[in-house]
Write an enzyme that holds these catalytic residues in place. Structure first.
Site, PDB file in Angstrom:
ATOM      1  CB  CYS A 111      49.755  42.633  46.786  1.00  0.00           C
ATOM      2  SG  CYS A 111      48.817  44.123  47.126  1.00  0.00           S
ATOM      3  CG  HIS A 249      48.088  39.480  49.424  1.00  0.00           C
ATOM      4  ND1 HIS A 249      48.864  40.349  50.157  1.00  0.00           N
ATOM      5  CD2 HIS A 249      47.185  40.253  48.767  1.00  0.00           C
ATOM      6  CE1 HIS A 249      48.467  41.582  49.942  1.00  0.00           C
ATOM      7  NE2 HIS A 249      47.440  41.559  49.111  1.00  0.00           N
ATOM      8  CG  ASN A 279      46.555  44.648  51.568  1.00  0.00           C
ATOM      9  OD1 ASN A 279      47.710  44.242  51.453  1.00  0.00           O
ATOM     10  ND2 ASN A 279      45.751  44.816  50.532  1.00  0.00           N
TER      11      ASN A 279
HETATM   12  N1  ACO Z   1      33.173  52.275  56.786  1.00  0.00           N
HETATM   13  C1  ACO Z   1      31.842  52.283  56.655  1.00  0.00           C
HETATM   14  N2  ACO Z   1      31.231  52.147  55.458  1.00  0.00           N
HETATM   15  C2  ACO Z   1      32.000  51.976  54.388  1.00  0.00           C
HETATM   16  C3  ACO Z   1      33.399  51.945  54.455  1.00  0.00           C
HETATM   17  C4  ACO Z   1      33.986  52.110  55.721  1.00  0.00           C
HETATM   18  N3  ACO Z   1      35.306  52.090  55.903  1.00  0.00           N
HETATM   19  N4  ACO Z   1      33.892  51.750  53.215  1.00  0.00           N
HETATM   20  C5  ACO Z   1      32.848  51.649  52.377  1.00  0.00           C
HETATM   21  N5  ACO Z   1      31.713  51.797  53.090  1.00  0.00           N
HETATM   22  C6  ACO Z   1      30.341  51.750  52.609  1.00  0.00           C
HETATM   23  C7  ACO Z   1      30.250  52.123  51.159  1.00  0.00           C
HETATM   24  O1  ACO Z   1      30.174  53.533  51.015  1.00  0.00           O
HETATM   25  C8  ACO Z   1      28.964  51.442  50.747  1.00  0.00           C
HETATM   26  O2  ACO Z   1      27.878  52.227  51.147  1.00  0.00           O
HETATM   27  P1  ACO Z   1      26.592  52.393  50.202  1.00  0.00           P
HETATM   28  O3  ACO Z   1      26.028  50.996  50.044  1.00  0.00           O
HETATM   29  O4  ACO Z   1      25.728  53.305  50.975  1.00  0.00           O
HETATM   30  O5  ACO Z   1      27.118  52.956  48.915  1.00  0.00           O
HETATM   31  C9  ACO Z   1      28.952  50.176  51.603  1.00  0.00           C
HETATM   32  O6  ACO Z   1      29.854  50.422  52.697  1.00  0.00           O
HETATM   33  C10 ACO Z   1      29.353  48.922  50.872  1.00  0.00           C
HETATM   34  O7  ACO Z   1      30.554  49.177  50.156  1.00  0.00           O
HETATM   35  P2  ACO Z   1      31.171  48.075  49.231  1.00  0.00           P
HETATM   36  O8  ACO Z   1      32.253  48.673  48.421  1.00  0.00           O
HETATM   37  O9  ACO Z   1      30.074  47.365  48.525  1.00  0.00           O
HETATM   38  O10 ACO Z   1      31.790  47.070  50.321  1.00  0.00           O
HETATM   39  P3  ACO Z   1      32.415  45.659  50.095  1.00  0.00           P
HETATM   40  O11 ACO Z   1      31.656  44.674  50.876  1.00  0.00           O
HETATM   41  O12 ACO Z   1      32.682  45.353  48.644  1.00  0.00           O
HETATM   42  O13 ACO Z   1      33.830  45.823  50.808  1.00  0.00           O
HETATM   43  C11 ACO Z   1      36.154  46.095  50.238  1.00  0.00           C
HETATM   44  C12 ACO Z   1      34.764  46.754  50.265  1.00  0.00           C
HETATM   45  C13 ACO Z   1      36.538  45.774  51.694  1.00  0.00           C
HETATM   46  C14 ACO Z   1      37.148  47.051  49.641  1.00  0.00           C
HETATM   47  C15 ACO Z   1      36.080  44.789  49.427  1.00  0.00           C
HETATM   48  O14 ACO Z   1      35.491  45.056  48.167  1.00  0.00           O
HETATM   49  C16 ACO Z   1      37.419  44.175  49.220  1.00  0.00           C
HETATM   50  O15 ACO Z   1      38.013  43.648  50.128  1.00  0.00           O
HETATM   51  N6  ACO Z   1      37.920  44.177  47.970  1.00  0.00           N
HETATM   52  C17 ACO Z   1      39.178  43.507  47.618  1.00  0.00           C
HETATM   53  C18 ACO Z   1      40.376  44.051  48.335  1.00  0.00           C
HETATM   54  C19 ACO Z   1      40.863  45.319  47.714  1.00  0.00           C
HETATM   55  O16 ACO Z   1      40.382  45.742  46.692  1.00  0.00           O
HETATM   56  N7  ACO Z   1      41.881  45.885  48.349  1.00  0.00           N
HETATM   57  C20 ACO Z   1      42.525  47.007  47.802  1.00  0.00           C
HETATM   58  C21 ACO Z   1      43.437  46.548  46.739  1.00  0.00           C
HETATM   59  S1  ACO Z   1      44.950  45.891  47.344  1.00  0.00           S
HETATM   60  C22 ACO Z   1      45.187  44.227  47.166  1.00  0.00           C
HETATM   61  O17 ACO Z   1      45.830  43.703  47.999  1.00  0.00           O
HETATM   62  C23 ACO Z   1      44.753  43.431  46.007  1.00  0.00           C
END
Ligand code: ACO
Length: 379
Positions: A111, A249, A279
């Protein structure tokens, strides 16, 4: 020693829009979940290659700068989703532009590739290796996404932005840049199935797998971007009060809000495209920069902070002083050919191909078995 002013900017966004509602047609997800957790409502799906997007964005940036392609001396292609590894993709852009005098290099820091590329071009201009450069950030991520995994599929989109950087006697362009990498956490974000570790192996794997720990990436991203921003500002002797605009970003609205809060920068000063484009990895910063210029948010002499974070785990921040000109010298009339399919149709076609590939896989591996099978690298 000359400075390296940003004199041209352009984006090439695929027109096909994939909405959160479209995603809900094949995933157990909702507009509400995606919007509240990420700030994303839509993303673009490209019907053309990354090289084609890069050619158009570069033509637009060159027209904007009033620079003839024949006079370009360096092309830096920032991407982690290159159409091919060899020949490098920058050479394809050089050929299409007719930039025959230009050196052509690819940079992949995921990224952060555009901003690492900007550092490369800036250093080469400041030390007199070249007098100008086109720096591109482009990704075709739709082809690599696990569309049937809701943890991954909702987060990404395709797109491209480019800038022209030129030697200047005035104090403008990149005033300071801070680069870093948290390599001991490099396993927390990777795409399996791309690269020499995977090709021509005993087990035939047709599919890629995006593998990341979202919450770990989230924490590291906030820390890395905030730390790099503070370091870059300190290097050139400016404070957050001096910053007119932040172009970060765009991996998640909540990450951006956390970085801004840590730095003490109000969100009104932050350029956001995450809602409309999601993203786009290395494309997010140059696309957001071009959008900020189009929307009149960059003024003559503006001080801009550009922090980013990506796989590696690489991070960086750049402080840029804008020059006098905030409008294009001329406009490139070229457009992408119209797509023949909707974004949802294109995504469903990718899903169908991935399903067919998985079925053809020699050992008929499950996704989990696949992940184990390709863990060839101890690093
Ligand atoms: N729709 C509905 N529910 C979902 C979805 C979805 N698309 N995706 C995950 N869930 C559920 C999960 O299964 C989980 O359910 P559970 O509690 O029953 O197990 C619940 O939602 C919570 O999931 P988390 O992973 O805890 O959600 P979080 O609040 O951490 O958000 C996210 C996830 C958006 C990926 C966040 O962690 C994030 O933004 N991370 C950083 C960005 C990232 O990693 N991007 C990819 C890398 S690329 C970069 O640019 C660096």
């Amino acid at each position: 020693m000359p400075y390296a002013a940003i004199t041209g900017w352009g984006a090439a966004m695929p027109p096909a829009i994939l909405s959160n509602a479209d995603l809900s047609t094949f995933l157990d997800t909702s507009d509400e979940w995606i919007a509240t957790r990420t700030g994303m409502r839509e993303r673009r799906i490209s019907h053309v290659s990354g090289t084609e997007l890069a050619i158009l964005a570069s033509r637009r940036a060159l027209a904007c700068a009033g620079l003839d392609p024949a006079d370009v001396e360096l092309i830096v292609f920032g991407s982690c989703s290159n159409d091919e590894q060899v020949p490098n993709t920058a050479s394809g852009v050089q050929f299409a532009l007719g930039a025959k005098r230009a050196g052509a290099m690819d940079v992949n820091t995921a990224c952060t590739s555009f901003l690492y590329g900007l550092s490369t071009a800036n250093a080469m201009i400041r030390t007199g290796v070249v007098r100008n450069a086109v720096v591109i950030g482009v990704e075709i991520i739709a082809q690599y996404i696990d569309w049937d995994n809701r943890n991954v599929a909702v987060l990404f989109g395709d797109g491209c932005g480019a800038v022209v950087v030129q030697a200047s006697d005035r104090e403008e362009g990149v005033l300071a840049d801070q680069l870093g990498c948290i390599a001991d956490a490099r396993q927390t974000l990777r795409i399996r199935g791309m690269g020499a570790a995977y090709v021509n192996q005993d087990v035939t794997i047709g599919n890629t797998l995006i593998d990341f720990d979202g919450q770990e990436v989230f924490k590291r991203a906030v820390h890395g971007m905030a730390q790099a921003s503070a370091a870059a500002m300190a290097k050139c002797g400016v404070t957050v009060e001096d910053i007119d605009l932040v172009v970060p970003h765009q991996a998640n609205l909540r990450i951006i809000e956390a970085v801004a809060a840590r730095a003490g920068i109000p969100m009104e000063k932050v350029m956001l495209t995450v809602e409309r484009y999601a993203n786009m990895s290395s494309a997010t910063v140059p696309v957001a920069l071009a959008a900020a210029l189009d929307e009149g948010r960059v003024k003559p002499g503006s001080l801009i902070l550009m922090p980013a974070f990506g796989a590696g785990l690489t991070y960086c921040a750049h402080v840029v002083r804008w020059g006098e000109r905030v409008t294009p010298i001329s406009v490139c009339p070229d457009e992408l050919p119209p797509p023949q399919k909707t974004a949802l149709e294109m995504v469903n076609a990718i899903r169908a191909r991935k399903t067919a590939n998985a079925a053809r896989s020699e050992a008929a591996l499950s996704q989990a078995q696949f992940a184990d099978a390709v863990k060839t690298s101890p690093h």
